[in-house]
Design a protein around this motif. Structure first.
Motif: not given
Ligand code: KIV
Length: 280
Positions: A228-230, A232, A235, A238, A242-245, A247
């Motif tokens: 759920h972090d990666m 996005g 929210t 962060k 964490v790298r967001r792949y 949104e």
């Protein structure tokens, strides 16, 4: 080229032996979290090696401020759901706070439920030397255990926050000793959370079981993030690691806003989204 595992030979179930072989051959182990069948199926199809039903569910699913309030029943429920979606990945269930710390007998009973009722292949517990005898007991009766060192979120009140762990020499030594001990008592793998990258690399070189890093740099044998972090989706905050792949929270809000507008303006449903009396 797809990095998923479409060919049937590579769809063989991931086991503790697969992970061991991956460490030996230098193949990086890729892990994510899931708490339901839909997401677990998507991760499994994308080639994820290990799916963790993390007690992070307490935060990202239940909206609580930490992981401490997650119950055994809730985690069993999430684990059963996730198990429905998994064909290839190894499924590991996080044991919630106070389900394994009180005594080894309780730990055995509770861990056993994750395998017998939840459909998991292994459990994860947090901690080093204090919990090592319990891990040894679980392993001795055939329950594979993943360890978790560094920032262990169930100890958040003792840490007083989510800060980087094992920064001074004594704490680094302690973590290295704990990692060796967890290997000795039979853990098949250890999560290293939010510790300096050079320490994680040293630990990974010092033990023969795979390390899985989260906020522990690139020197681990594998990597895990909270899905759920990666994606996005979560929210509220962060962390640096964490790298967001994607949104997805933004995408979902935009899609739902369009639906609200369409319904209110009367443009949904259109004739082609409605039935006539001839059934067409
Ligand atoms: O609960 C969880 O999702 C975890 C991972 C962050 C390793 O423990």
């Amino acid at each position: 080229m797809s990095t998923g595992h479409d060919d049937p030979a590579s769809r063989a179930r991931v086991t503790v032996r697969t992970l061991q072989r991956m460490k030996q051959s230098g193949d990086t182990i890729v892990c994510l979290t899931a708490y339901d069948a839909l997401l677990a199926r998507l991760l499994d199809r994308s080639g994820i090696d290990l799916i963790l039903v993390g007690d992070s569910a307490g935060m990202v699913m239940a909206g609580r401020k930490d992981t401490l309030g997650v119950t055994l029943d809730e985690m069993l429920h999430f684990t059963r759901w996730a198990a429905e979606g998994v064909e290839r990945a190894m499924l590991v269930a996080d044991m919630p706070f106070l389900t394994y710390q009180v005594n080894p007998d309780e730990a055995v009973r509770n861990a056993g439920r994750f395998l017998a009722e939840g459909g998991a292949e292994a459990v994860k517990v947090e901690g080093g030397r204090t919990i090592a005898p319990t891990i040894q007991r679980l392993v001795s009766i055939g329950i594979p255990v993943m360890g978790h060192l560094g920032l262990t979120p169930q100890s958040i009140n003792a840490f007083g926050g989510y800060q980087l762990q094992a920064v001074d020499e004594a704490a680094r030594e302690r973590l290295l000793t704990d990692a060796r001990l967890l290997e000795e008592v039979g853990c098949f793998s250890i999560v290293l959370e939010k510790i300096p990258a050079d320490l994680a690399e040293e630990v990974s070189g010092a033990i023969s079981i795979p390390t899985i890093g989260i906020g522990a740099g690139a020197g681990c044998d594998g990597q895990i993030l909270v899905t759920h972090d990666m994606l996005g989706l979560f929210t509220d905050f962060k962390p640096k690691f964490v790298r967001r792949y994607a949104e997805l929270a933004t995408d979902i809000e935009a899609a739902v806003t369009r639906f609200v507008d369409d319904v209110r303006e009367g443009t949904f449903p259109a004739p082609e989204e409605s039935y006539r009396d001839d059934g067409k």
